[in-house]
Design an enzyme around this catalytic site. Structure first.
Site, PDB file in Angstrom:
ATOM      1  CB  ALA A   1      -0.847  -0.163   1.206  1.00  0.00           C
TER       2      ALA A   1
ATOM      3  N   GLY B   1       0.535  -4.991   0.876  1.00  0.00           N
ATOM      4  CA  GLY B   1      -0.506  -5.219   0.155  1.00  0.00           C
ATOM      5  C   GLY B   1       0.034  -5.634  -0.391  1.00  0.00           C
TER       6      GLY B   1
ATOM      7  CD  GLU C   1      -2.311  -7.688   3.365  1.00  0.00           C
ATOM      8  OE1 GLU C   1      -2.206  -6.271   3.224  1.00  0.00           O
ATOM      9  OE2 GLU C   1      -3.585  -7.963   3.927  1.00  0.00           O
TER      10      GLU C   1
ATOM     11  CD  GLU D   1       1.540  -5.176   5.732  1.00  0.00           C
ATOM     12  OE1 GLU D   1       2.439  -6.211   6.108  1.00  0.00           O
ATOM     13  OE2 GLU D   1       1.152  -5.220   4.584  1.00  0.00           O
TER      14      GLU D   1
HETATM   15  N1  COA Z   1       4.659   3.010  -0.537  1.00  0.00           N
HETATM   16  C1  COA Z   1       5.115   4.414  -1.260  1.00  0.00           C
HETATM   17  N2  COA Z   1       6.059   4.161  -2.166  1.00  0.00           N
HETATM   18  C2  COA Z   1       6.552   3.317  -2.300  1.00  0.00           C
HETATM   19  C3  COA Z   1       6.293   2.190  -1.538  1.00  0.00           C
HETATM   20  C4  COA Z   1       5.652   1.630  -0.952  1.00  0.00           C
HETATM   21  N3  COA Z   1       5.029   0.792  -0.315  1.00  0.00           N
HETATM   22  N4  COA Z   1       8.205   0.938  -1.817  1.00  0.00           N
HETATM   23  C5  COA Z   1       8.190   2.055  -2.801  1.00  0.00           C
HETATM   24  N5  COA Z   1       8.231   3.341  -2.994  1.00  0.00           N
HETATM   25  C6  COA Z   1       8.459   4.276  -2.918  1.00  0.00           C
HETATM   26  C7  COA Z   1      10.159   4.085  -2.332  1.00  0.00           C
HETATM   27  O1  COA Z   1       9.910   5.383  -1.605  1.00  0.00           O
HETATM   28  C8  COA Z   1      11.214   4.899  -3.331  1.00  0.00           C
HETATM   29  O2  COA Z   1      10.472   6.054  -4.070  1.00  0.00           O
HETATM   30  P1  COA Z   1      11.350   7.872  -4.524  1.00  0.00           P
HETATM   31  O3  COA Z   1      12.603   6.992  -5.644  1.00  0.00           O
HETATM   32  O4  COA Z   1      10.650   9.083  -4.963  1.00  0.00           O
HETATM   33  O5  COA Z   1      12.568   7.752  -2.985  1.00  0.00           O
HETATM   34  C9  COA Z   1      10.827   3.945  -5.420  1.00  0.00           C
HETATM   35  O6  COA Z   1       9.879   3.885  -5.136  1.00  0.00           O
HETATM   36  C10 COA Z   1      11.643   3.460  -4.939  1.00  0.00           C
HETATM   37  O7  COA Z   1      11.545   3.278  -3.908  1.00  0.00           O
HETATM   38  P2  COA Z   1      12.989   2.160  -2.924  1.00  0.00           P
HETATM   39  O8  COA Z   1      12.910   1.900  -1.714  1.00  0.00           O
HETATM   40  O9  COA Z   1      14.335   3.570  -3.104  1.00  0.00           O
HETATM   41  O10 COA Z   1      13.759   0.842  -3.524  1.00  0.00           O
HETATM   42  P3  COA Z   1      14.636   0.015  -3.584  1.00  0.00           P
HETATM   43  O11 COA Z   1      15.304  -0.787  -4.463  1.00  0.00           O
HETATM   44  O12 COA Z   1      15.884   0.573  -2.456  1.00  0.00           O
HETATM   45  O13 COA Z   1      13.706  -0.495  -2.333  1.00  0.00           O
HETATM   46  C11 COA Z   1      12.479  -2.093  -1.742  1.00  0.00           C
HETATM   47  C12 COA Z   1      12.795  -1.394  -2.967  1.00  0.00           C
HETATM   48  C13 COA Z   1      10.632  -2.669  -2.350  1.00  0.00           C
HETATM   49  C14 COA Z   1      12.454  -3.138  -0.371  1.00  0.00           C
HETATM   50  C15 COA Z   1      11.623  -0.993  -0.815  1.00  0.00           C
HETATM   51  O14 COA Z   1      10.657   0.086  -1.127  1.00  0.00           O
HETATM   52  C16 COA Z   1      10.436  -1.229   0.050  1.00  0.00           C
HETATM   53  O15 COA Z   1      10.331  -1.278   1.311  1.00  0.00           O
HETATM   54  N6  COA Z   1       9.257  -0.810  -0.171  1.00  0.00           N
HETATM   55  C17 COA Z   1       8.539  -1.024   1.479  1.00  0.00           C
HETATM   56  C18 COA Z   1       7.918  -2.507   1.506  1.00  0.00           C
HETATM   57  C19 COA Z   1       6.778  -2.040   2.546  1.00  0.00           C
HETATM   58  O16 COA Z   1       6.894  -1.894   3.870  1.00  0.00           O
HETATM   59  N7  COA Z   1       5.131  -2.345   1.532  1.00  0.00           N
HETATM   60  C20 COA Z   1       3.950  -2.246   3.285  1.00  0.00           C
HETATM   61  C21 COA Z   1       2.905  -1.091   3.125  1.00  0.00           C
HETATM   62  S1  COA Z   1       1.858  -1.100   4.237  1.00  0.00           S
END
Ligand code: COA
Length: 252
Positions: free
Chosen positions: A63, A108, A111, A131
């Protein structure tokens, strides 16, 4: 539009397309998915639905954290309700739905995959319910669907531990049914979808209904618990820390 739908014969390929945000689900995207799933549900010409994410890095990275960060309890309750509604629609779609997991399927995103009937993953995919590290819990049906699919112990491990698992582990745990290389994932998924599309829609529908039963997921409790976490400090701290790329300081 963050959701693209392409038809190939009796197969609909639904792509979530917010590549810059790793296809994270905001409310607008969920509403678009609801609209598309509703249309596909009633489309007699479509027998199989395939769901995937745009690009090569992510299926859906969760999400949208930036959108959730400042939500209050009421807004979080509504957001959880929206996600649950859309994913229930997918789960109850009267035709098979396959998730082609082309990278991160987190929060999400995991999910969403769980609400599909079959999950085929790329060998680079990472799945998880992270989460807890943001100070919240899964709120789109994951607490029930994950436990139902892989058992309570492993669901506890994933949801309490918050770690990502790789595609091979997901296969061993029964979280995904097949693992393919990058070259193979979409061709093999579409090949399987074409096989399903060659069968009787009525029989596919009956098979899905018989396997799924009429289990009540009891998601109201998840929605309540999810929303309550938005009335304190730790959820905001967890999400702010993610967006500021630092470790959160939880106090509650
Ligand atoms: N919501 C909003 N933005 C998200 C996102 C999310 N769930 N997941 C990734 N993004 C965005 C990042 O903020 C980043 O944006 P920016 O370029 O404007 O800074 C972009 O997507 C790329 O992500 P980044 O974190 O730079 O890539 P990475 O390769 O370093 O890491 C992940 C990839 C997937 C491991 C990491 O993005 C992550 O942990 N995301 C969140 C996962 C999460 O907690 N999901 C549950 C949400 S309830």
């Amino acid at each position: 539009m963050a959701v693209k739908v392409q038809m190939e014969g009796a197969i609909a390929l639904v792509t979530i397309d917010r590549e810059q945000q790793l296809n994270a689900l905001n409310a607008e995207t969920l509403l678009q998915l609801e609209k598309e799933f509703t249309a596909l549900k009633d489309d007699r010409g479509i027998k199989v639905v395939v769901v995937t994410g745009a690009g090569k890095k992510a299926f859906v990275a969760g999400a949208d954290i930036a959108e959730m960060k400042d939500m209050n309890e009421r807004e979080a309750w509504e957001f959880s309700g929206l996600g649950q509604r859309v994913f229930n629609l997918l789960e109850n779609m009267p035709k098979p739905v396959i998730a082609a997991i082309n990278g991160y399927a987190l929060g999400g995103g995991c999910e969403l995959a769980l609400a599909c009937d079959l999950r085929f993953a790329g060998d680079w995919a990472k799945l998880g319910q992270p989460e807890i590290g943001l100070g919240i819990i899964p709120g789109f049906g994951g607490t029930r669907r994950l436990a139902r699919l892989i058992g309570r112990g492993r669901a506890m491990e994933m949801i309490l531990g918050g770690e990502h698992i790789d595609a091979q582990t997901a296969l061993e745990w029964g979280l995904v049914q097949r693992v393919y290389s990058a070259d193979e994932l979409m061709p093999k998924t579409m090949e399987f979808a074409r096989r399903l599309a060659s069968y009787s829609l009525r029989a596919l529908q009956a098979a899905k209904a018989a396997i799924a039963g009429t289990e009540d997921l009891g998601l109201h409790r998840e929605q309540e618990l999810f929303a309550q976490l938005f009335s304190g400090h730790d959820q905001r701290e967890g999400m702010t820390a993610f967006l500021e790329r630092r470790s959160p300081k939880f106090t509650e």
